[in-house]
Design a protein around this motif. Structure first.
Motif, mmCIF file in Angstrom:
data_model
loop_
_atom_site.group_PDB
_atom_site.id
_atom_site.type_symbol
_atom_site.label_atom_id
_atom_site.label_comp_id
_atom_site.label_asym_id
_atom_site.label_seq_id
_atom_site.Cartn_x
_atom_site.Cartn_y
_atom_site.Cartn_z
ATOM 1 N N ALA A 279 43.486 -1.162 -70.906
ATOM 2 C CA ALA A 279 42.117 -0.740 -71.215
ATOM 3 C C ALA A 279 41.331 -1.864 -71.870
ATOM 4 O O ALA A 279 40.152 -2.095 -71.539
ATOM 5 N N ALA A 280 41.971 -2.597 -72.796
ATOM 6 C CA ALA A 280 41.299 -3.716 -73.464
ATOM 7 C C ALA A 280 41.003 -4.838 -72.473
ATOM 8 O O ALA A 280 39.930 -5.467 -72.520
ATOM 9 N N PHE A 281 41.957 -5.086 -71.574
ATOM 10 C CA PHE A 281 41.761 -6.129 -70.565
ATOM 11 C C PHE A 281 40.593 -5.777 -69.643
ATOM 12 O O PHE A 281 39.725 -6.613 -69.361
ATOM 13 N N VAL A 282 40.552 -4.531 -69.187
ATOM 14 C CA VAL A 282 39.470 -4.086 -68.302
ATOM 15 C C VAL A 282 38.124 -4.179 -69.006
ATOM 16 O O VAL A 282 37.118 -4.577 -68.403
ATOM 17 N N ALA A 283 38.084 -3.838 -70.296
ATOM 18 C CA ALA A 283 36.834 -3.922 -71.059
ATOM 19 C C ALA A 283 36.335 -5.366 -71.112
ATOM 20 O O ALA A 283 35.133 -5.628 -70.955
ATOM 21 N N ASP A 284 37.255 -6.327 -71.324
ATOM 22 C CA ASP A 284 36.871 -7.745 -71.331
ATOM 23 C C ASP A 284 36.445 -8.212 -69.943
ATOM 24 O O ASP A 284 35.468 -8.945 -69.783
ATOM 25 N N LEU A 285 37.180 -7.770 -68.947
ATOM 26 C CA LEU A 285 36.905 -8.168 -67.570
ATOM 27 C C LEU A 285 35.558 -7.635 -67.093
ATOM 28 O O LEU A 285 34.797 -8.315 -66.413
ATOM 29 N N ALA A 286 35.245 -6.410 -67.486
ATOM 30 C CA ALA A 286 34.093 -5.700 -66.933
ATOM 31 C C ALA A 286 32.755 -6.309 -67.314
ATOM 32 O O ALA A 286 31.787 -6.179 -66.556
ATOM 33 N N ILE A 287 32.670 -6.984 -68.455
ATOM 34 C CA ILE A 287 31.383 -7.548 -68.869
ATOM 35 C C ILE A 287 30.886 -8.567 -67.843
ATOM 36 O O ILE A 287 29.748 -8.500 -67.367
ATOM 37 N N GLY A 288 31.739 -9.516 -67.493
ATOM 38 C CA GLY A 288 31.361 -10.526 -66.504
ATOM 39 C C GLY A 288 31.163 -9.939 -65.121
ATOM 40 O O GLY A 288 30.248 -10.327 -64.387
ATOM 41 N N VAL A 289 32.022 -8.984 -64.756
ATOM 42 C CA VAL A 289 31.896 -8.359 -63.438
ATOM 43 C C VAL A 289 30.608 -7.552 -63.368
ATOM 44 O O VAL A 289 29.879 -7.597 -62.364
ATOM 45 N N ALA A 290 30.296 -6.828 -64.428
ATOM 46 C CA ALA A 290 29.076 -6.019 -64.445
ATOM 47 C C ALA A 290 27.836 -6.903 -64.320
ATOM 48 O O ALA A 290 26.882 -6.552 -63.603
ATOM 49 N N ALA A 291 27.835 -8.043 -65.001
ATOM 50 C CA ALA A 291 26.696 -8.961 -64.894
ATOM 51 C C ALA A 291 26.522 -9.435 -63.452
ATOM 52 O O ALA A 291 25.397 -9.552 -62.947
ATOM 53 N N THR A 292 27.641 -9.680 -62.781
ATOM 54 C CA THR A 292 27.589 -10.123 -61.388
ATOM 55 C C THR A 292 27.153 -8.981 -60.474
ATOM 56 O O THR A 292 26.365 -9.181 -59.541
ATOM 57 N N VAL A 293 27.658 -7.780 -60.739
ATOM 58 C CA VAL A 293 27.261 -6.605 -59.955
ATOM 59 C C VAL A 293 25.758 -6.364 -60.081
ATOM 60 O O VAL A 293 25.061 -6.090 -59.088
ATOM 61 N N LEU A 294 25.234 -6.468 -61.284
ATOM 62 C CA LEU A 294 23.806 -6.253 -61.494
ATOM 63 C C LEU A 294 22.959 -7.334 -60.837
ATOM 64 O O LEU A 294 21.793 -7.115 -60.503
ATOM 65 N N THR A 295 23.544 -8.509 -60.637
ATOM 66 C CA THR A 295 22.829 -9.602 -59.962
ATOM 67 C C THR A 295 22.859 -9.443 -58.453
ATOM 68 O O THR A 295 21.844 -9.625 -57.773
ATOM 69 N N VAL A 296 24.012 -9.104 -57.910
ATOM 70 C CA VAL A 296 24.206 -9.083 -56.454
ATOM 71 C C VAL A 296 23.955 -7.707 -55.848
ATOM 72 O O VAL A 296 23.533 -7.590 -54.697
ATOM 73 N N ASP A 297 24.230 -6.627 -56.618
ATOM 74 C CA ASP A 297 24.145 -5.248 -56.123
ATOM 75 C C ASP A 297 25.023 -5.067 -54.881
ATOM 76 O O ASP A 297 24.534 -4.759 -53.792
ATOM 77 N N PRO A 298 26.342 -5.272 -55.006
ATOM 78 C CA PRO A 298 27.217 -5.275 -53.841
ATOM 79 C C PRO A 298 27.615 -3.874 -53.380
ATOM 80 O O PRO A 298 27.496 -2.897 -54.121
#
Length: 364
Positions: A279-298
């Protein structure tokens, strides 16, 4: 659209030949009538082109099986593209392995070879291992192109930025592996080529806008936009992990200390400590992924690399976290390509070049 005039007979011949070859390439086999219909070229011209392609080894007539049923009347001739007429290679040169895949002209893998290497190996030693693996996989076949995937920011065949391998930054990889070779050498970043492989043979085959997340010994991102790999002006598109504020530098620390396989095995058994680490790993991972998702809207986020073997134990929590952080829910899937994804992407890179040459109408 190419505008033809009475003075363009050579160009017309090249256009016709490309149309016939393209039709053959896209089917298992076609009759002469089917080729005429598919190419929209006259029957005599198609017959002439087929004869030329056969002399080049790119096409052949398919003879009926001697023990097969005999048709009434004159049987239609069938023709096929010969994918075995040429070969190409894709190689993954990484910190821990070198893997080379050999493919035919349809991209089907016909041979492979690999060798273990280590992160401290010098550039000269790693290149020597790569040459040996390519030679071993090729087995005397003549290559039409070689694709290479490796760590670092790649531009024009050179490693312009890399901090993972000794002496790797500044290396002219295309020049080193292409010197004295009669075929082109094309080089790309490993994560970006893995993204290409997912679109070609993996979880992203039906998606045009994709974020590929390589999660293994490190974390990196590849982007597919409008069905095309997005590399960026300097070749550094998706390199958001260099921002320490994103948290990817330390996100894997607890996962490594526990061990990825034991960690996810413990999660399956309901271990609360293991679940907390994930859960902690996913929370750290998700910040960068979310920023990319919000940029690309994949349409899709694909998790590749070693941790993709965790399947929905990782994809599920990341999917939920992205739903919380982003404007729209996004599909998250684990890769099915395993550790061959980079080499497969390198095959696709080489195959694109070969197909460009096969179907080109430019004067040689």
């Amino acid at each position: 659209m190419v505008k033809l005039s009475g003075g363009d007979p050579a160009l017309l011949r090249r256009l016709n030949a490309a149309a016939v070859l393209h039709a053959l390439h896209g089917a298992e086999e076609l009759t002469l009538t089917e080729l005429v219909k598919a190419s929209q070229i006259s029957r005599p011209t198609v017959e002439e082109i087929i004869s030329d392609l056969a002399q080049q080894g790119l096409a052949e007539e398919v003879r009926p099986a001697p023990d097969g049923p005999r048709p009434v009347g004159r049987p239609a001739k069938h023709y096929r593209f010969r994918p075995e007429a040429g070969h190409l290679a894709g190689v993954d040169i990484g910190p821990h392995k070198v893997l080379c895949l050999i493919a035919d002209l349809r991209g089907d893998i016909v041979a492979s070879a690999r060798a273990d290497v280590h992160p401290e190996m010098s550039a000269a030693e790693r290149l020597s291992a790569a040459r040996d693996v390519i030679e071993q996989a090729t087995q005397g076949r003549e290559l039409r192109a070689l694709g290479v995937g490796t760590t670092g920011v790649i531009a024009r065949g050179k490693v312009v930025a890399s901090g993972r391998l000794p002496d790797w930054q500044g290396l002219d990889l295309a020049g080193e592996l292409g010197s004295g070779r009669p075929y082109p050498v094309l080089v790309g970043n490993d994560t970006k080529l893995a993204t290409l492989a997912e679109h070609w043979r993996g979880a992203a085959r039906s998606a045009g806008d994709v974020i590929y997340l390589l999660v293994g010994r490190s974390i990196s991102v590849g982007l597919l936009v409008g069905g095309k790999l997005h590399v960026g002006y300097n070749g550094g598109a998706g390199e958001i992990g260099v921002l320490r504020e994103v948290g990817w530098y330390t996100a894997l620390d607890q996962v490594r200390s526990y061990g990825p396989e034991p960690l996810f095995a413990a999660v399956r058994q309901g271990d609360p400590e293991a679940a907390s680490i994930v859960a902690a790993f996913v929370a750290d991972l998700a910040i960068g992924v979310a920023a990319t998702v919000l940029t690309v809207d994949p349409q899709l986020v694909v998790i590749g690399g070693g941790l993709s073997q965790a399947g929905d134990l990782l994809a599920g929590p990341l999917r939920a976290e992205l739903s919380r952080l982003c404007l729209f829910p996004v599909q998250v899937e684990a890769s099915i390509l395993g550790d061959e994804s980079v080499a497969l992407g390198a095959v696709r890179l080489a195959l694109d070049r070969v197909e460009e040459e096969l179907f080109s109408v430019a004067e040689s």
